[in-house]
Design an enzyme around this catalytic site. Structure first.
Site, PDB file in Angstrom:
ATOM      1  N   CYS A  57       0.824  -1.194   0.000  1.00 26.97           N
ATOM      2  CA  CYS A  57       0.000   0.000   0.000  1.00 26.97           C
ATOM      3  C   CYS A  57       0.870   1.260   0.000  1.00 26.97           C
ATOM      4  CB  CYS A  57      -0.946  -0.046   1.205  1.00 26.97           C
ATOM      5  SG  CYS A  57      -2.322   1.121   1.145  1.00 26.97           S
ATOM      6  N   THR A  58       0.631   2.203   0.912  1.00 31.08           N
ATOM      7  CA  THR A  58       1.368   3.468   0.926  1.00 31.08           C
ATOM      8  C   THR A  58       2.769   3.327   1.498  1.00 31.08           C
ATOM      9  OG1 THR A  58       0.290   4.025   3.030  1.00 31.08           O
ATOM     10  CG2 THR A  58      -0.685   4.914   1.004  1.00 31.08           C
TER      11      THR A  58
END
Length: 335
Positions: free
Chosen positions: A126-127
């Site tokens: 993800c981030t």
């Protein structure tokens, strides 16, 4: 609890187990950490059941090593950031709401940079890609993150070639994944690389997930490929979305944009990365997928409203853009 299915992995490694380090930080996304960890832990269980030595040693590490509070308010026990000793086989950087603060921590960023050089492979969930980006690990490489942050990743790290649709991307020894649960997909791919398809498939079956889920994250997002062009062509996209069933020829679009056809084609492709014709297809698919998930209108009616003209044309476009048919998409995502 269901009994884990037994299998014979392709091989048992005679040497030391692979060390997998997962980097956490305050307000890390809980599933970014626990999802991949469970995949590797399940692989250990399956190999042990088949008579082999567990192939992975799992560690969650964080600055200070005193534990962190993840999203959902749950605490995660962690070890201090290793600075000496054998390098890890795999370094995984999780994401979450706290990633901006983590990426602003120069000491942590430097540790990621140095640790990544020692690891056989590096991954982000993800981030977590923003922390890898801040460390320079993604420079010159293809990468992905959560669909809603792809444009921001590309803006903040122009040396990174951001791809918005894949569930995960591998570029050499660096792997990045899309949002949250995509970390499970990525970890399964890492297990498949290490232990073979049979082992990875057994883990996926036990966890009741796809080994390779159909389609990309465009299934869950809004017109991903054109987000970066909203400043220049946002008004045109809004007009197109109001006229999807009309004539959307190149001549019509160029006229709306106040350009010649040749100039429009060149500028549009440079801004969006796709031709006008491909963009129209994606916008029509985007509108159709919303109607499929939010209404009970027949597929034929939706195909006409969105400008496809026929169900077959829409089916081919869905397969090309989402790797799923309209009926499959509706079954998967309708309320």
């Amino acid at each position: 609890m269901p009994k884990s299915p037994r299998f014979q992995p392709a091989f048992f490694r005679a040497n030391a187990a692979r060390v997998v380090e997962v980097l956490a930080f305050p307000l890390v996304q809980l599933l970014d950490v626990t999802g991949p960890l469970q995949v590797f832990a399940s692989a250990n269980e399956h190999v042990a059941q088949a008579g082999g030595a567990p192939p992975y040693v799992l560690r969650v590490v964080a600055r200070g090593g005193e534990g962190v509070t993840a999203t959902a308010g749950l605490g995660i026990a962690t070890s201090p950031l290793p600075r000496t000793g054998p390098p890890p086989d795999t370094l995984i950087v999780a994401g979450g709401p706290g990633v901006d603060a983590a990426a602003a921590d120069t000491g942590l960023v430097d540790w990621v940079r140095q640790r990544a050089k020692k690891a056989r492979r590096v991954a982000s969930v993800c981030t977590g890609a923003f922390l890898l980006g801040a460390s320079g690990v993604l420079d010159g490489r293809r990468a992905v993150t959560h669909w809603s942050y792809c444009a921001e990743l590309a803006r903040r790290f122009p040396a990174v070639r951001v791809e918005s649709d894949p569930i995960f991307v591998r570029d050499g020894s660096v792997w990045t994944s899309a949002g949250v649960t995509a970390g499970i997909d990525l970890a399964l791919a890492l297990v498949e690389e290490d232990l073979g398809r049979t082992a990875a498939l057994a883990v996926a079956r036990y966890l009741v997930v796809f080994l390779k889920r159909p389609g990309g994250q465009a299934q869950f997002s809004e017109a991903l490929s054109m987000q970066s062009a909203e400043d220049e062509f946002g008004a045109l996209h809004e007009w197109i979305n109001r006229h999807l069933s009309d004539d959307l020829s190149l001549a019509m679009l160029a006229d709306r944009a106040g350009m010649s056809e040749r100039s429009f084609s060149r500028h549009y492709a440079a801004a969006t990365g796709v031709t006008p014709a491909r963009a129209i297809e994606r916008l029509r698919v985007e509108a159709a997928r919303r109607l499929l998930s939010e209404s009970r209108q027949p597929v034929k009616r939706i195909s006409q409203r969105c400008g496809f003209g026929s169900e077959e044309t829409m089916r081919r476009s869905f397969l090309r853009v989402l790797s799923a048919t309209p009926n499959d998409y509706r079954a998967r995502f309708s309320a």
